[in-house]
Design an enzyme around this catalytic site. Sequence first.
Site, PDB file in Angstrom:
ATOM      1  N   LYS A   1     115.623 -62.923 -27.438  1.00 34.66           N
ATOM      2  CA  LYS A   1     115.729 -61.521 -27.889  1.00 34.66           C
ATOM      3  C   LYS A   1     116.744 -61.446 -29.040  1.00 34.66           C
ATOM      4  CE  LYS A   1     115.680 -56.964 -27.375  1.00 34.66           C
ATOM      5  NZ  LYS A   1     114.489 -56.289 -27.894  1.00 34.66           N
TER       6      LYS A   1
ATOM      7  N   ASN B   1     106.640 -49.737 -28.258  1.00 35.61           N
ATOM      8  CA  ASN B   1     108.010 -49.906 -27.752  1.00 35.61           C
ATOM      9  C   ASN B   1     109.034 -49.387 -28.736  1.00 35.61           C
ATOM     10  OD1 ASN B   1     110.125 -52.148 -28.642  1.00 35.61           O
ATOM     11  ND2 ASN B   1     108.085 -52.951 -29.160  1.00 35.61           N
TER      12      ASN B   1
ATOM     13  N   ILE C   1     112.747 -50.021 -28.078  1.00 37.07           N
ATOM     14  CA  ILE C   1     113.877 -50.496 -27.269  1.00 37.07           C
ATOM     15  C   ILE C   1     115.193 -50.246 -28.008  1.00 37.07           C
ATOM     16  CG2 ILE C   1     114.887 -52.535 -26.124  1.00 37.07           C
ATOM     17  CD1 ILE C   1     112.165 -52.040 -24.963  1.00 37.07           C
TER      18      ILE C   1
ATOM     19  N   CYS D   1     114.900 -54.201 -39.167  1.00 34.50           N
ATOM     20  CA  CYS D   1     116.070 -53.472 -38.701  1.00 34.50           C
ATOM     21  C   CYS D   1     116.572 -52.653 -39.890  1.00 34.50           C
ATOM     22  CB  CYS D   1     117.113 -54.501 -38.272  1.00 34.50           C
ATOM     23  SG  CYS D   1     118.659 -53.774 -37.814  1.00 34.50           S
TER      24      CYS D   1
ATOM     25  N   LYS E   1     111.526 -63.311 -40.289  1.00 33.58           N
ATOM     26  CA  LYS E   1     110.471 -62.558 -39.612  1.00 33.58           C
ATOM     27  C   LYS E   1     110.234 -61.258 -40.370  1.00 33.58           C
ATOM     28  CE  LYS E   1     108.859 -60.996 -35.129  1.00 33.58           C
ATOM     29  NZ  LYS E   1     109.081 -61.048 -33.696  1.00 33.58           N
TER      30      LYS E   1
ATOM     31  N   ASN F   1     105.779 -58.686 -37.230  1.00 36.68           N
ATOM     32  CA  ASN F   1     106.398 -57.917 -36.149  1.00 36.68           C
ATOM     33  C   ASN F   1     105.447 -56.779 -35.749  1.00 36.68           C
ATOM     34  OD1 ASN F   1     108.484 -56.734 -34.467  1.00 36.68           O
ATOM     35  ND2 ASN F   1     109.959 -57.812 -35.753  1.00 36.68           N
TER      36      ASN F   1
ATOM     37  N   GLY G   1     100.491 -61.605 -33.496  1.00 36.83           N
ATOM     38  CA  GLY G   1     100.265 -60.169 -33.370  1.00 36.83           C
ATOM     39  C   GLY G   1      98.980 -60.010 -32.590  1.00 36.83           C
TER      40      GLY G   1
ATOM     41  N   GLY H   1     103.286 -62.563 -27.761  1.00 30.33           N
ATOM     42  CA  GLY H   1     104.274 -61.546 -27.417  1.00 30.33           C
ATOM     43  C   GLY H   1     103.861 -60.709 -26.234  1.00 30.33           C
ATOM     44  N   THR H   2     103.207 -59.584 -26.524  1.00 31.33           N
ATOM     45  CA  THR H   2     102.858 -58.601 -25.504  1.00 31.33           C
ATOM     46  C   THR H   2     102.063 -59.189 -24.342  1.00 31.33           C
ATOM     47  OG1 THR H   2     102.919 -56.886 -27.183  1.00 31.33           O
ATOM     48  CG2 THR H   2     101.691 -56.348 -25.205  1.00 31.33           C
TER      49      THR H   2
HETATM   50  C1  LIG Z   1     109.089 -54.898 -25.789  1.00 33.97           C
HETATM   51  C2  LIG Z   1     109.162 -55.645 -27.067  1.00 33.97           C
HETATM   52  C3  LIG Z   1     110.409 -56.043 -27.566  1.00 33.97           C
HETATM   53  C4  LIG Z   1     110.506 -56.736 -28.773  1.00 33.97           C
HETATM   54  N1  LIG Z   1     111.725 -57.124 -29.234  1.00 33.97           N
HETATM   55  C5  LIG Z   1     111.817 -57.852 -30.381  1.00 33.97           C
HETATM   56  C6  LIG Z   1     113.082 -58.343 -30.838  1.00 33.97           C
HETATM   57  O1  LIG Z   1     114.142 -58.159 -30.220  1.00 33.97           O
HETATM   58  N2  LIG Z   1     113.089 -59.055 -32.002  1.00 33.97           N
HETATM   59  C7  LIG Z   1     111.957 -59.331 -32.724  1.00 33.97           C
HETATM   60  O2  LIG Z   1     112.030 -60.003 -33.757  1.00 33.97           O
HETATM   61  N3  LIG Z   1     110.738 -58.884 -32.288  1.00 33.97           N
HETATM   62  C8  LIG Z   1     110.662 -58.162 -31.152  1.00 33.97           C
HETATM   63  N4  LIG Z   1     109.424 -57.746 -30.713  1.00 33.97           N
HETATM   64  C9  LIG Z   1     108.215 -58.047 -31.499  1.00 33.97           C
HETATM   65  C10 LIG Z   1     107.472 -59.275 -30.964  1.00 33.97           C
HETATM   66  O3  LIG Z   1     108.272 -60.433 -31.068  1.00 33.97           O
HETATM   67  C11 LIG Z   1     106.150 -59.508 -31.733  1.00 33.97           C
HETATM   68  O4  LIG Z   1     106.447 -59.841 -33.065  1.00 33.97           O
HETATM   69  C12 LIG Z   1     105.224 -58.291 -31.731  1.00 33.97           C
HETATM   70  O5  LIG Z   1     105.221 -57.683 -30.456  1.00 33.97           O
HETATM   71  C13 LIG Z   1     103.785 -58.605 -32.148  1.00 33.97           C
HETATM   72  O6  LIG Z   1     103.184 -59.575 -31.344  1.00 33.97           O
HETATM   73  P1  LIG Z   1     102.276 -59.221 -30.031  1.00 33.97           P
HETATM   74  O7  LIG Z   1     101.220 -58.263 -30.471  1.00 33.97           O
HETATM   75  O8  LIG Z   1     101.759 -60.533 -29.576  1.00 33.97           O
HETATM   76  O9  LIG Z   1     103.221 -58.608 -29.050  1.00 33.97           O
HETATM   77  C14 LIG Z   1     109.319 -57.031 -29.502  1.00 33.97           C
HETATM   78  C15 LIG Z   1     108.078 -56.644 -28.993  1.00 33.97           C
HETATM   79  C16 LIG Z   1     107.973 -55.963 -27.791  1.00 33.97           C
HETATM   80  C17 LIG Z   1     106.615 -55.567 -27.289  1.00 33.97           C
END
Ligand SMILES: Cc1cc2nc3c(=O)[nH]c(=O)nc-3n(C[C@H](O)[C@H](O)[C@H](O)COP(=O)(O)O)c2cc1C
Length: 306
Positions: free
Chosen positions: A44, A68, A70, A128, A162, A189, A241, A263-264
């Site tokens: 994270k 999300n 967070i 960010c 990223k 992301n 993604g 990720g998800t």
């Molecule tokens: C609950 C949640 C928290 C996330 N926190 C971060 C984070 O702290 N840093 C980051 O670079 N990406 C964060 N992401 C983004 C994921 O790393 C990823 O890039 C994004 O969800 C797309 O991929 P996915 O569709 O497979 O989830 C977060 C995603 C989710 C769903």
Amino acid sequence: MDLTTRLGPLTLRSPLVAASGTVGSVVDFVAVGALEHYGAAVAKSVSEEAWPGRPPPRLSPVGSGMLNGIGIQNPGVAAWAAEVGPRLGGTGVPVWGSVVGKTAEEFGRVAAVMQGTGVSAIEVNLSCPNLEDGMMFALEPGAAARAVAAVRAATTLPVGAKLSPNSPDIVAVAAAAAGAGADFVVLGNTVWGAAIDPETRRPGLSGVIGGYSGPPIKPIALRCVIEVRRALPSLPIVGGGGVRRGADVVEFLLAGAQAVALGTVHFAETRAGKRIVGELHRYGRRHRVTRLADLIGAWSPWTTAG
Ligand SMILES: Cc1cc2nc3c(=O)[nH]c(=O)nc-3n(C[C@H](O)[C@H](O)[C@H](O)COP(=O)(O)O)c2cc1C
């Protein structure tokens, strides 16, 4: 199929990368995940001081994806290094740290502390807001380059930038990040989104607008990979993604990614990596592909008649 893949200076035993924020600090995920099937797992994101994150609701299921907001809750890099650092060796997977900051200098200071913890690479989370103008670092090539340069100056570890699919010109940001010393880019992301419950009239997230992830964003992420690969063919890419199946991983590899983030999918299936590796091997047998590396960038264009 030999799953080994090269990502700039890194050699990964598998193309699967556990995406930041979806496997906690990685050390907590060991008991529930299948990390032996991944080439790397990203912790994270961590900032200099502790960030409290946003109040609930911070997660909202939307269609077949997830929203999300967070707010990058984290304990700050000193506490993170003390709590998580000593346990990284026991995870059985190379762990990448992920840094965030509100100024380019903060990115650098976080990376300097993080590099002593045993992480094998550092991801620069550019999604960010920059304190200077409130705009995401990832939206503006100059700001992205300054953050990446600060991390590059602070560490000898491989650095990945990223980026964000929300950027109007992902190629310009990728080029700026590479110019500032990134060894690879991560595309990408979450996509900005929102939801409102018509019954309660309340937004799905306390922060109203948040990050949309999961299967519906795959075509957007894939488009980013194709654009960057076309413009910057020698820049290594972690694509991702909406990946849910082995076929999705193959799609990102064909588009030109050297590795692919999950990720998800982890929220529904913590051991997804094991199933997906099995699906990759079946794909390899069915298509007589013995080396995964042969799939990278290997999509076939339509030929126009006449
Ligand atoms: C609950 C949640 C928290 C996330 N926190 C971060 C984070 O702290 N840093 C980051 O670079 N990406 C964060 N992401 C983004 C994921 O790393 C990823 O890039 C994004 O969800 C797309 O991929 P996915 O569709 O497979 O989830 C977060 C995603 C989710 C769903």
